[in-house]
Design an enzyme around this catalytic site. Structure first.
Site, PDB file in Angstrom:
ATOM      1  N   SER A 159       0.913  -1.304   0.012  1.00 26.56           N
ATOM      2  CA  SER A 159      -0.057   0.102   0.220  1.00 26.56           C
ATOM      3  C   SER A 159       0.853   1.197  -0.305  1.00 26.56           C
ATOM      4  O   SER A 159       0.128   2.198  -0.443  1.00 26.56           O
ATOM      5  CB  SER A 159      -0.465   0.316   1.421  1.00 26.56           C
ATOM      6  N   HIS A 195      -5.429  -4.291  -1.207  1.00 31.00           N
ATOM      7  CA  HIS A 195      -5.223  -2.828  -2.326  1.00 31.00           C
ATOM      8  C   HIS A 195      -5.570  -3.939  -3.806  1.00 31.00           C
ATOM      9  O   HIS A 195      -4.249  -3.288  -4.281  1.00 31.00           O
ATOM     10  CB  HIS A 195      -3.783  -2.391  -1.722  1.00 31.00           C
ATOM     11  N   LYS A 198     -12.419  -1.049   1.195  1.00 33.71           N
ATOM     12  CA  LYS A 198     -12.020  -0.618   0.280  1.00 33.71           C
ATOM     13  C   LYS A 198     -12.457  -0.537  -0.826  1.00 33.71           C
ATOM     14  O   LYS A 198     -13.680   0.178  -1.435  1.00 33.71           O
ATOM     15  CB  LYS A 198     -10.195  -0.455   0.088  1.00 33.71           C
TER      16      LYS A 198
END
Length: 419
Positions: free
Chosen positions: A206, A234, A265
């Site tokens: 990340s 991610h 996310k």
């Protein structure tokens, strides 16, 4: 006589009170000194207050007008998608605000089981288990799975939650240099004496925007009889042809044993994490993973939002395909302007600056130009490697991206960060 005993017992109370006050004063002094040091080092992190929904354009307290947001993990733009919001409202109405319970007592609803099945199907795994966050999923996995007979081999730049999760377990711990396959192989050779060997890595890192070489990792794992664990926070939702993550991107879905990821996310952005993998592992986690056993169940609205986000993703990969072109546009224009962008082909685009004060000052000046970005410095990243992390979203337009680049050039020239 009893009154005398009471009086004698009460007398020492005053000194204890003074000692407690003195201890509190000492604590305040220690904390204030530590806070001064953080400010002096230029690594103080302020929280800007958003007064609108999350999205590509937001409103920030104290800043007039709309702001272009380039620092959210809202990769697919689903945090404020109308269908996702409606699904959350529907779940809230049907299943209530919360469960007031952990899962194994009276905290499992049908929507929790449905979402776990959907996650397992999405990742093409046998089963899945939900947690309040992926930090909790990482805290629960290693301690429950690994014993003093086992070994875990971790990339040195793995996320803090992986590092903390590994600290909780009693397995033998090996740390290999970042993305260094020769060092990983040496550590695997050293770890052959242990019962189980688990290689743990982020799929996408990340802070640097680079992707783990999973093909090489899986090849080494197969050679040395190890399992592979990947944190896909991610990557889930946007890496790979259909957004399954780095294992799909690199063609090793059948070789990665365990995946941890997040619902906070790309998949709606609310909260929640999960582990997906072999059914016996998930069953063991339900019995032993402490964050699962001792945390309240995910609220129904969060479950509803995440479930709808997965539905939208599985219905079409159009959003996923738009990410690559927008990411490339930003990276190529920034590099042409003279900036150094870490990583490759990932919507996390770290603009490398080195100095913590420079990163913070440039981020502040970007906000004055209507661009919301954040400077990252120690201890989030190593000393001397401060950067501004830009994150591209599927809902950014080309005009948004070009405006961000223009602002970076203006601010970079102002601060002497460009040649």
């Amino acid at each position: 006589m009893w009154a005398g005993r009471v009086l004698r017992a009460a007398l020492p109370g005053a000194p204890r009170g003074r000692r407690a006050h003195s201890a509190l004063a000492q604590l305040r002094g220690v904390l204030e000194e530590e806070l001064r040091a953080i400010r002096g080092a230029g690594t103080w992190k302020s929280e800007r207050v958003i007064t609108s929904r999350q999205g590509p354009r937001i409103h920030v307290d104290g800043v007039s007008g709309g702001i272009l947001n380039f620092c959210a993990n809202n990769y697919l733009g689903l945090s404020s998608h109308p269908e996702v919001i409606q699904a959350g409202l529907q779940a809230l109405e049907e299943f209530g605000a919360g469960l007031s319970s952990v899962r194994f007592i009276c905290g499992t609803q049908s929507i929790h089981k449905d979402l776990e099945e959907k996650i397992a199907s999405f990742h093409q795994r046998e089963d899945a288990i939900l947690y309040p966050s992926c930090f909790d999923a990482n805290a629960g996995l290693f301690e429950a799975l690994l014993t003093p007979e086992d070994a875990v081999l971790s990339d040195e730049l793995n996320h803090a939650s992986i590092i903390d999760g590994i600290r909780l377990c009693k397995a033998h711990k090996y740390r290999y240099r970042h993305l260094d396959m020769a060092d990983l192989e040496a550590k695997l050779q050293e770890a052959q004496k242990h019962r189980l060997r688990l290689v743990a890595t982020d799929g996408a890192f990340s802070m640097d925007g680079d992707v783990a070489p999973l093909q090489d990792i899986c090849r080494l794992a197969s050679r040395y009889g190890a399992l592979v664990f990947v944190d896909e926070c991610h990557a889930t939702g946007f890496l790979g042809p259909t957004g399954r993550g780095t294992d799909e991107l690199l063609g090793v879905m059948d070789q990665v044993a365990i995946i941890n990821s997040t619902l906070g996310k790309a998949l709606g952005g609310a909260a929640g994490g999960y582990t997906t993998g072999p059914a016996p592992l998930v069953s063991l986690l339900r019995q032993r993973a402490r964050p699962y056993l001792f945390s309240n169940s995910l609220p129904p609205a969060v479950v509803g939002c995440a479930s709808k986000a997965l539905d939208l993703l599985m219905e079409s990969n159009t959003i996923v395909q738009s990410m690559a072109a927008k990411t490339q546009r930003f990276r190529s224009k920034m590099e042409a302007a003279g900036f150094t962008i870490s990583g490759a082909n990932h919507p996390i685009c770290p603009v490398m600056l080195g100095d913590a004060r420079l990163a913070s000052a440039m981020a502040d000046d970007m906000l004055k130009r209507g661009i919301f970005v954040i400077g990252f410095s120690y201890p989030v990243v190593p000393k001397g490697k401060a950067r501004i992390r830009v994150q591209i979203s599927a809902v950014h337009s080309e005009e948004d991206i070009d405006r961000c680049v223009e602002a970076f050039v203006e601010v970079g020239q102002l601060h002497g960060a460009l040649p």
